[in-house]
Design a protein around this motif. Structure first.
Motif, PDB file in Angstrom:
ATOM      1  N   MET A  74       0.834  -1.197   0.000  1.00  8.00           N
ATOM      2  CA  MET A  74       0.000   0.000   0.000  1.00  8.00           C
ATOM      3  C   MET A  74       0.868   1.247   0.000  1.00  8.00           C
ATOM      4  SD  MET A  74      -3.242  -0.646  -0.069  1.00  8.00           S
ATOM      5  CE  MET A  74      -3.804   1.015   0.288  1.00  8.00           C
ATOM      6  N   ALA A  75       0.500   2.230  -0.793  1.00 10.50           N
ATOM      7  CA  ALA A  75       1.079   3.567  -0.721  1.00 10.50           C
ATOM      8  C   ALA A  75       0.187   4.354   0.243  1.00 10.50           C
ATOM      9  CB  ALA A  75       1.100   4.221  -2.086  1.00 10.50           C
ATOM     10  N   ARG A  76       0.791   4.895   1.287  1.00  9.95           N
ATOM     11  CA  ARG A  76       0.013   5.562   2.342  1.00  9.95           C
ATOM     12  C   ARG A  76      -0.934   6.627   1.771  1.00  9.95           C
ATOM     13  NH1 ARG A  76       0.836   5.005   7.292  1.00  9.95           N
ATOM     14  NH2 ARG A  76       3.094   4.681   7.174  1.00  9.95           N
ATOM     15  N   GLY A  77      -2.205   6.458   2.089  1.00 14.31           N
ATOM     16  CA  GLY A  77      -3.210   7.429   1.681  1.00 14.31           C
ATOM     17  C   GLY A  77      -3.483   7.475   0.195  1.00 14.31           C
ATOM     18  N   HIS A  78      -3.000   6.487  -0.535  1.00 10.63           N
ATOM     19  CA  HIS A  78      -3.141   6.551  -1.996  1.00 10.63           C
ATOM     20  C   HIS A  78      -3.755   5.297  -2.599  1.00 10.63           C
ATOM     21  CE1 HIS A  78      -2.481   7.631  -6.101  1.00 10.63           C
ATOM     22  NE2 HIS A  78      -1.619   6.652  -6.287  1.00 10.63           N
ATOM     23  N   GLY A  79      -3.094   4.158  -2.473  1.00 14.21           N
ATOM     24  CA  GLY A  79      -3.650   2.973  -3.103  1.00 14.21           C
ATOM     25  C   GLY A  79      -2.725   1.776  -3.046  1.00 14.21           C
ATOM     26  N   SER A  80      -3.195   0.693  -3.648  1.00 17.57           N
ATOM     27  CA  SER A  80      -2.471  -0.575  -3.626  1.00 17.57           C
ATOM     28  C   SER A  80      -1.691  -0.793  -4.915  1.00 17.57           C
ATOM     29  CB  SER A  80      -3.462  -1.730  -3.435  1.00 17.57           C
ATOM     30  OG  SER A  80      -4.397  -1.761  -4.507  1.00 17.57           O
ATOM     31  N   TYR A  81      -0.596  -1.530  -4.772  1.00 16.04           N
ATOM     32  CA  TYR A  81       0.171  -2.031  -5.911  1.00 16.04           C
ATOM     33  C   TYR A  81       0.251  -3.528  -5.728  1.00 16.04           C
ATOM     34  CZ  TYR A  81       1.409   2.709  -7.128  1.00 16.04           C
ATOM     35  OH  TYR A  81       1.346   4.025  -7.506  1.00 16.04           O
ATOM     36  N   VAL A  82      -0.258  -4.261  -6.704  1.00 20.24           N
ATOM     37  CA  VAL A  82      -0.308  -5.713  -6.626  1.00 20.24           C
ATOM     38  C   VAL A  82       0.349  -6.292  -7.865  1.00 20.24           C
ATOM     39  CG1 VAL A  82      -1.843  -7.718  -6.559  1.00 20.24           C
ATOM     40  CG2 VAL A  82      -2.418  -5.673  -5.246  1.00 20.24           C
ATOM     41  N   ALA A  83       1.238  -7.253  -7.657  1.00 19.48           N
ATOM     42  CA  ALA A  83       1.922  -7.926  -8.759  1.00 19.48           C
ATOM     43  C   ALA A  83       1.407  -9.362  -8.863  1.00 19.48           C
ATOM     44  CB  ALA A  83       3.432  -7.929  -8.522  1.00 19.48           C
ATOM     45  N   GLY A  84       1.231  -9.818 -10.092  1.00 15.98           N
ATOM     46  CA  GLY A  84       0.795 -11.192 -10.319  1.00 15.98           C
ATOM     47  C   GLY A  84       1.410 -11.750 -11.583  1.00 15.98           C
ATOM     48  N   LYS A  85       1.188 -13.016 -11.819  1.00 15.99           N
ATOM     49  CA  LYS A  85       1.669 -13.635 -13.061  1.00 15.99           C
ATOM     50  C   LYS A  85       0.883 -13.114 -14.253  1.00 15.99           C
ATOM     51  CE  LYS A  85       3.058 -17.832 -10.700  1.00 15.99           C
ATOM     52  NZ  LYS A  85       2.641 -19.182 -10.335  1.00 15.99           N
ATOM     53  N   THR A  86      -0.409 -12.842 -14.019  1.00 13.60           N
ATOM     54  CA  THR A  86      -1.310 -12.360 -15.065  1.00 13.60           C
ATOM     55  C   THR A  86      -2.161 -11.220 -14.504  1.00 13.60           C
ATOM     56  OG1 THR A  86      -3.103 -13.847 -14.411  1.00 13.60           O
ATOM     57  CG2 THR A  86      -1.508 -14.706 -16.035  1.00 13.60           C
ATOM     58  N   LEU A  87      -2.842 -10.507 -15.388  1.00 10.95           N
ATOM     59  CA  LEU A  87      -3.765  -9.468 -14.918  1.00 10.95           C
ATOM     60  C   LEU A  87      -4.864 -10.078 -14.049  1.00 10.95           C
ATOM     61  CD1 LEU A  87      -4.333  -7.017 -17.920  1.00 10.95           C
ATOM     62  CD2 LEU A  87      -3.362  -6.479 -15.681  1.00 10.95           C
ATOM     63  N   ASP A  88      -5.334 -11.261 -14.415  1.00  3.85           N
ATOM     64  CA  ASP A  88      -6.393 -11.894 -13.645  1.00  3.85           C
ATOM     65  C   ASP A  88      -5.918 -12.228 -12.236  1.00  3.85           C
ATOM     66  OD1 ASP A  88      -9.167 -12.776 -13.728  1.00  3.85           O
ATOM     67  OD2 ASP A  88      -8.343 -14.800 -13.473  1.00  3.85           O
ATOM     68  N   GLU A  89      -4.675 -12.700 -12.112  1.00  2.00           N
ATOM     69  CA  GLU A  89      -4.138 -12.997 -10.782  1.00  2.00           C
ATOM     70  C   GLU A  89      -3.955 -11.718  -9.967  1.00  2.00           C
ATOM     71  OE1 GLU A  89       0.142 -14.386  -9.341  1.00  2.00           O
ATOM     72  OE2 GLU A  89      -0.980 -16.074 -10.206  1.00  2.00           O
TER      73      GLU A  89
END
Length: 180
Positions: A144-159
């Motif tokens: 999480m970026a404080r007060g801003h949003g999430s960053y999520v990494a996956g193998k695919t966009l669906d993941e």
């Protein structure tokens, strides 16, 4: 650009919007593809993507932000791909996660799915995004970026979408459980 790539972006964007995980023009998504990066354009509507909303850029070269249509997060996405094996990255703004990030340095999900899948979600200050997020995503699915949003990494966009959705639900449960 291949139709199936656009379809993946469009479906993920529609899901992010329909589940309230982004504002109309907020967030961004990217994939690693054939040694390059395909990312949503700056200020595109993820819930209503058109083929022209996807921008292909070099995976490692610095871009001229004055002339590039790519998301302003492109440099961060490039760093995530440089330091992780991720095939896709989603940046969203799940409301309960953003609210928790204002109060906590680490978000610890209280529900079973979140605690097993996400374990702990570190919260980093906005000034440290490029220095901390790529390293943290080496061993975590979400940051999480404080007060801003999430960053999520996956193998695919669906993941990456599945993990973003799980993060949003876990944070909502954590918030609601803390109020009882």
């Amino acid at each position: 650009m291949q139709d199936n790539i656009f379809h993946q972006f469009r479906q993920a964007g529609e899901d992010l919007a329909s589940h309230g995980l982004i504002s109309t023009h907020g967030g961004n998504m990217s994939i690693r593809h054939r040694g390059r990066l395909i990312i949503t354009a700056h200020f595109s509507r993820l819930g209503r993507l058109e083929p022209g909303d996807l921008v292909e850029v070099p995976l490692r070269e610095e871009l001229d932000h004055v002339t590039s249509d790519a998301s302003q997060d492109v440099a961060l996405h490039q760093l995530i791909y440089k330091f992780t094996p991720a095939g896709a990255v989603i940046h969203a703004h799940p409301a309960y996660a953003v609210a928790l990030s204002l109060r906590l340095d680490v978000i610890t999900p209280r529900d079973l799915e979140g605690s097993v899948l996400l374990k702990e979600i570190p919260v980093v200050p906005a000034a440290a995004l490029t220095s901390e997020i790529p390293q943290l995503l080496q061993s975590r699915l979400a940051v999480m970026a404080r007060g801003h949003g999430s960053y999520v990494a996956g193998k695919t966009l669906d993941e990456a979408l599945a993990c973003t959705s799980a993060l949003a639900l876990s944070c909502k449960i954590t918030w609601l459980a803390g109020r009882s």
